[in-house]
Design an enzyme around this catalytic site. Structure first.
Site, PDB file in Angstrom:
ATOM      1  N   CYS A 171      18.746  -5.702   7.158  1.00 49.33           N
ATOM      2  CA  CYS A 171      19.392  -5.847   5.861  1.00 49.33           C
ATOM      3  C   CYS A 171      20.826  -5.325   5.954  1.00 49.33           C
ATOM      4  O   CYS A 171      21.030  -4.135   6.222  1.00 49.33           O
ATOM      5  CB  CYS A 171      18.620  -5.074   4.793  1.00 49.33           C
ATOM      6  SG  CYS A 171      19.362  -5.200   3.157  1.00 49.33           S
ATOM      7  N   GLU A 189       1.388  -0.248  -7.197  1.00 53.37           N
ATOM      8  CA  GLU A 189       1.352   0.984  -6.405  1.00 53.37           C
ATOM      9  C   GLU A 189       2.791   1.314  -6.022  1.00 53.37           C
ATOM     10  O   GLU A 189       3.440   0.534  -5.322  1.00 53.37           O
ATOM     11  CB  GLU A 189       0.508   0.809  -5.150  1.00 53.37           C
ATOM     12  CG  GLU A 189      -0.969   0.693  -5.408  1.00 53.37           C
ATOM     13  CD  GLU A 189      -1.798   0.826  -4.134  1.00 53.37           C
ATOM     14  OE1 GLU A 189      -1.248   1.233  -3.086  1.00 53.37           O
ATOM     15  OE2 GLU A 189      -2.996   0.516  -4.180  1.00 53.37           O
ATOM     16  N   TYR A 227       0.170  -4.846  -5.328  1.00 58.02           N
ATOM     17  CA  TYR A 227       0.896  -4.797  -4.059  1.00 58.02           C
ATOM     18  C   TYR A 227       2.205  -5.580  -4.120  1.00 58.02           C
ATOM     19  O   TYR A 227       2.807  -5.866  -3.092  1.00 58.02           O
ATOM     20  CB  TYR A 227       0.020  -5.332  -2.926  1.00 58.02           C
ATOM     21  CG  TYR A 227      -1.272  -4.571  -2.762  1.00 58.02           C
ATOM     22  CD1 TYR A 227      -1.262  -3.232  -2.396  1.00 58.02           C
ATOM     23  CD2 TYR A 227      -2.509  -5.181  -2.989  1.00 58.02           C
ATOM     24  CE1 TYR A 227      -2.439  -2.523  -2.255  1.00 58.02           C
ATOM     25  CE2 TYR A 227      -3.690  -4.476  -2.849  1.00 58.02           C
ATOM     26  CZ  TYR A 227      -3.645  -3.147  -2.475  1.00 58.02           C
ATOM     27  OH  TYR A 227      -4.815  -2.449  -2.335  1.00 58.02           O
ATOM     28  N   CYS A 276       0.834  -1.207   0.000  1.00 61.67           N
ATOM     29  CA  CYS A 276       0.000   0.000   0.000  1.00 61.67           C
ATOM     30  C   CYS A 276       0.867   1.253   0.000  1.00 61.67           C
ATOM     31  O   CYS A 276       1.647   1.479   0.921  1.00 61.67           O
ATOM     32  CB  CYS A 276      -0.913  -0.012   1.225  1.00 61.67           C
ATOM     33  SG  CYS A 276      -1.744   1.556   1.527  1.00 61.67           S
ATOM     34  N   ASP A 328      -3.324  -7.071   2.127  1.00 62.84           N
ATOM     35  CA  ASP A 328      -3.569  -6.467   0.817  1.00 62.84           C
ATOM     36  C   ASP A 328      -3.141  -7.457  -0.258  1.00 62.84           C
ATOM     37  O   ASP A 328      -1.957  -7.786  -0.372  1.00 62.84           O
ATOM     38  CB  ASP A 328      -2.785  -5.166   0.667  1.00 62.84           C
ATOM     39  CG  ASP A 328      -3.306  -4.068   1.570  1.00 62.84           C
ATOM     40  OD1 ASP A 328      -4.535  -4.017   1.777  1.00 62.84           O
ATOM     41  OD2 ASP A 328      -2.501  -3.271   2.065  1.00 62.84           O
ATOM     42  N   CYS A 357      -2.500   1.678   7.328  1.00 65.40           N
ATOM     43  CA  CYS A 357      -1.164   1.381   6.822  1.00 65.40           C
ATOM     44  C   CYS A 357      -0.952  -0.122   6.933  1.00 65.40           C
ATOM     45  O   CYS A 357      -0.863  -0.652   8.044  1.00 65.40           O
ATOM     46  CB  CYS A 357      -0.086   2.127   7.602  1.00 65.40           C
ATOM     47  SG  CYS A 357       1.595   1.713   7.090  1.00 65.40           S
TER      48      CYS A 357
END
Length: 217
Positions: free
Chosen positions: A211, A99, A139, A56, A134, A202
């Site tokens: 990472c 998106e 997405y 999103c 979602d 959200c």
């Protein structure tokens, strides 16, 4: 993101299947809600741009506008087939778009590797055509590059983070890495949505696995 209202598709459409769209751009905001900078500003000299899809785009944009060195953010539709799609069309899965968030940043203050770290840690890149609740191709996880150096950095980071995720017992990364194509601005109300609606929805969340950008695999 109300995808249930518009349907959802688990596979990208072919060019023959995709919705035709329209010749003219759909209306969007004139300025960034937080900074007041014109949303369609050209990339200033010395700055660079990046495009990411990680669920999103409301929550994704908030992650990037908070990064020091990021000059401007905007949400829209990318990596698809339909000309100038609307949000409702994108949510059908029949435009092929993702998106995405477009980021203009100052590389003297924040590196592309720094942005990649935000990208990888900010969502779950192993979920295919979904992010949390979602569901749909809009997405999917994606990095859309503007130069060979960005593509090389993205590929290297995918390898490094993939090994870290496997060590944590998670699945394979499904992120697509492609040259950036046309970016179509999303409608006015989507721009900086969570600044206008601080308690708004959200749906993105990371894996909790850090990472190690900048380290050799």
């Amino acid at each position: 993101m109300l995808n249930a209202l518009f349907g959802k598709k688990s596979e990208l459409p072919t060019a023959a299947e995709a919705l035709p769209g329209r010749a003219d751009a759909i209306p969007t905001a004139e300025t960034h809600f937080l900074s007041g900078i014109p949303l369609k500003s050209p990339v200033p000299e010395g700055m660079e741009e990046a495009v990411f899809g990680m669920g999103c785009f409301w929550g994704v944009e908030r992650k990037f506008w908070q990064v020091p060195g990021v000059w401007l953010t905007m949400v829209g539709y990318g990596a698809g087939l339909t000309l100038n799609p609307t949000y409702k069309e994108t949510c059908t899965g029949m435009t092929g778009h993702n998106e995405v968030v477009r980021v203009i940043y100052d590389p003297a203050k924040v590196s592309y590797d720094d942005l990649l770290k935000v990208f990888w840690e900010g969502h779950n890149p192993t979920q295919g055509n979904r992010q949390g609740n979602d569901v749909g191709t809009q997405y999917r996880s994606g990095i859309y590059t503007f130069a060979a150096a960005q593509a090389e950095a993205a590929e290297a980071s995918r390898k490094i983070y993939g090994e870290r995720l496997r060590s944590a017992g998670l699945g394979a990364i499904t992120t697509e890495i492609l040259p950036a194509g046309p970016f179509y601005f999303a409608e006015d109300y989507h721009q900086q949505y969570l600044a206008k609606n601080p308690s708004g929805y959200c749906g993105i969340g990371g894996t909790g696995v850090s990472c190690p950008i900048g380290l050799k695999a």
